[in-house]
Design a protein around this motif. Structure first.
Motif, PDB file in Angstrom:
ATOM      1  N   HIS A   1      37.550  45.516  29.523  1.00  0.00           N
ATOM      2  CA  HIS A   1      37.009  46.554  30.401  1.00  0.00           C
ATOM      3  C   HIS A   1      37.801  46.703  31.698  1.00  0.00           C
ATOM      4  O   HIS A   1      37.365  47.391  32.616  1.00  0.00           O
ATOM      5  CB  HIS A   1      35.541  46.256  30.696  1.00  0.00           C
ATOM      6  CG  HIS A   1      34.661  46.318  29.478  1.00  0.00           C
ATOM      7  ND1 HIS A   1      34.393  47.494  28.818  1.00  0.00           N
ATOM      8  CD2 HIS A   1      34.020  45.340  28.791  1.00  0.00           C
ATOM      9  CE1 HIS A   1      33.609  47.248  27.785  1.00  0.00           C
ATOM     10  NE2 HIS A   1      33.377  45.949  27.741  1.00  0.00           N
ATOM     11  N   ARG A   2      38.960  46.048  31.746  1.00  0.00           N
ATOM     12  CA  ARG A   2      39.889  46.178  32.873  1.00  0.00           C
ATOM     13  C   ARG A   2      39.232  45.845  34.219  1.00  0.00           C
ATOM     14  O   ARG A   2      39.432  46.526  35.218  1.00  0.00           O
ATOM     15  CB  ARG A   2      40.497  47.590  32.914  1.00  0.00           C
ATOM     16  CG  ARG A   2      41.351  47.899  31.690  1.00  0.00           C
ATOM     17  CD  ARG A   2      41.958  49.299  31.778  1.00  0.00           C
ATOM     18  NE  ARG A   2      42.904  49.529  30.701  1.00  0.00           N
ATOM     19  CZ  ARG A   2      42.568  49.952  29.480  1.00  0.00           C
ATOM     20  NH1 ARG A   2      41.289  50.159  29.192  1.00  0.00           N
ATOM     21  NH2 ARG A   2      43.489  50.151  28.557  1.00  0.00           N
ATOM     22  N   ILE A   3      38.462  44.770  34.213  1.00  0.00           N
ATOM     23  CA  ILE A   3      37.872  44.264  35.447  1.00  0.00           C
ATOM     24  C   ILE A   3      38.729  43.104  35.933  1.00  0.00           C
ATOM     25  O   ILE A   3      38.828  42.079  35.258  1.00  0.00           O
ATOM     26  CB  ILE A   3      36.425  43.789  35.217  1.00  0.00           C
ATOM     27  CG1 ILE A   3      35.554  44.959  34.773  1.00  0.00           C
ATOM     28  CG2 ILE A   3      35.859  43.151  36.487  1.00  0.00           C
ATOM     29  CD1 ILE A   3      34.159  44.553  34.343  1.00  0.00           C
ATOM     30  N   PRO A   4      39.408  43.244  37.058  1.00  0.00           N
ATOM     31  CA  PRO A   4      40.286  42.168  37.527  1.00  0.00           C
ATOM     32  C   PRO A   4      39.496  40.921  37.906  1.00  0.00           C
ATOM     33  O   PRO A   4      38.481  41.004  38.602  1.00  0.00           O
ATOM     34  CB  PRO A   4      40.987  42.778  38.745  1.00  0.00           C
ATOM     35  CG  PRO A   4      40.118  43.910  39.176  1.00  0.00           C
ATOM     36  CD  PRO A   4      39.422  44.423  37.949  1.00  0.00           C
ATOM     37  N   THR A   5      39.956  39.793  37.442  1.00  0.00           N
ATOM     38  CA  THR A   5      39.231  38.555  37.715  1.00  0.00           C
ATOM     39  C   THR A   5      39.199  38.226  39.204  1.00  0.00           C
ATOM     40  O   THR A   5      38.242  37.603  39.675  1.00  0.00           O
ATOM     41  CB  THR A   5      39.854  37.385  36.938  1.00  0.00           C
ATOM     42  OG1 THR A   5      41.269  37.330  37.211  1.00  0.00           O
ATOM     43  CG2 THR A   5      39.655  37.567  35.444  1.00  0.00           C
ATOM     44  N   HIS A   6      40.210  38.656  39.943  1.00  0.00           N
ATOM     45  CA  HIS A   6      40.226  38.343  41.379  1.00  0.00           C
ATOM     46  C   HIS A   6      39.135  39.096  42.143  1.00  0.00           C
ATOM     47  O   HIS A   6      38.842  38.788  43.299  1.00  0.00           O
ATOM     48  CB  HIS A   6      41.602  38.635  41.988  1.00  0.00           C
ATOM     49  CG  HIS A   6      41.987  40.078  41.985  1.00  0.00           C
ATOM     50  ND1 HIS A   6      41.451  41.006  42.848  1.00  0.00           N
ATOM     51  CD2 HIS A   6      42.867  40.761  41.205  1.00  0.00           C
ATOM     52  CE1 HIS A   6      41.974  42.204  42.608  1.00  0.00           C
ATOM     53  NE2 HIS A   6      42.832  42.073  41.615  1.00  0.00           N
TER      54      HIS A   6
END
Length: 244
Positions: free
Chosen positions: A46-51
Motif C-alpha cells: 500500500h506504499r506506506i513508508p515505514t519511516h
C-alpha cells in the motif's frame, strides 16, 4: 483520523487475508495497531513508508499480532532510521525482539542504533505518548500471551480494540462511546475459549458509535452474508471523526 486496514485476518490467514495490522494517520502521530507477520508486506503493497510510523501498539504476544515487528525493525535498520519509534506492549517485548533477532538473523545486530522507546503496560493502565493516550483492559485469551484490549484517544477521536478475547465484561467499558470499536469475531456460532463468536456478540448491548468486526475465521467468512455488522476488509480505508 484516517485508518488503513493492512490486515484483518486470523492466525491462519483465512480467506487469504493478512494478519492483524491497522495503520492510523492523524495530524500529530501515525501509529500501527498490531504488527502481524505479514505487516511489512502489507505496508509496501500500500506504499506506506515505514519511516512514517511513530508508534506500534501490540495487544498480546501471538505471532499474528506481533510477529512482523522484527521485520519492520529490520527494514528501519536498513533505512538507517534515526527518529524514535515507540513500541507499546505488555511487559517483555524487548526480550522477545532480542530473541527474534538472534533466531532469524543471527549476528545481524538489528536492534543496535535504533531509537526504540518501549512503553510496557499491565491491566487498567494509562500511557501518555503526548498526542496519543492509551488505556488498557485485561481480556480473556491465552494467558501466556498477556492479552489486553486497548482504548486509544487522539485528535478528539476514540478508537477501541478488543485484541483476541472471549466475552468479558471488560469489553463494555473498553468500547463505551468509542467512535470506532474494532472487535475480534473469530467464529459464527462455535464456542471456543479465547475467542468471540457472532452469536455471543450479537446478544450484547454495546454503546460504541461504530462496530467493525475483524479476525474472522472460515466459519464467519462462509456465513458472511448473514452478518449484520460491518466487517473489516484488507486494504479498506476509513475516515474517523469524533462527535464533539
Amino acid at each position: 483520523m484516517n485508518l488503513k486496514i493492512l490486515g484483518c485476518g486470523d492466525a491462519f490467514c483465512s480467506g487469504g487475508k493478512f494478519n492483524s495490522a491497522f495503520f492510523f494517520s492523524t495530524s500529530h502521530i501515525n501509529f500501527l495497531l498490531e504488527c502481524g507477520a505479514t505487516t511489512l508486506l502489507a505496508l509496501k503493497k500500500h506504499r506506506i513508508p515505514t519511516h512514517s510510523i511513530d508508534a506500534v501498539i501490540i495487544s498480546h504476544f501471538h505471532g499474528d499480532h506481533f510477529g512482523g515487528l522484527i521485520f519492520l525493525l529490520l527494514e528501519e535498520k536498513k533505512n538507517k532510521r534515526e527518529k524514535p519509534l515507540y513500541i507499546v506492549s505488555p511487559i517483555g517485548m524487548d526480550d522477545k525482539l532480542k530473541a527474534a533477532a538472534d533466531l532469524f538473523y543471527p549476528g545481524s545486530d538489528i536492534l543496535s542504533d535504533l531509537n526504540i522507546i518501549y512503553k510496557f503496560y499491565g491491566a487498567h493502565q494509562q500511557l501518555d505518548l503526548g498526542s496519543l493516550v492509551i488505556k488498557t483492559f485485561p481480556v480473556i485469551h491465552s494467558p501466556d500471551t498477556l492479552p489486553h484490549g486497548v482504548r486509544m484517544e487522539v485528535d478528539g477521536v476514540t478508537i477501541a480494540y478488543s485484541g483476541d478475547t472471549e466475552w468479558t465484561e471488560e469489553i463494555i467499558p473498553l468500547s463505551d462511546e468509542a467512535d470506532l470499536f474494532i472487535c475480534e469475531c473469530n467464529f459464527y456460532s462455535t464456542e471456543s475459549a479465547g475467542h468471540l463468536s457472532y452469536k455471543v456478540l450479537s446478544n450484547k448491548d454495546l454503546n460504541c458509535k461504530r462496530l467493525l468486526l475483524t479476525h474472522l475465521g472460515e466459519e464467519m467468512l462462509h456465513l458472511k452474508a448473514d452478518i449484520q455488522y460491518e466487517v473489516a476488509e484488507d486494504g479498506k480505508e476509513y475516515i474517523i471523526s469524533g462527535i464533539k
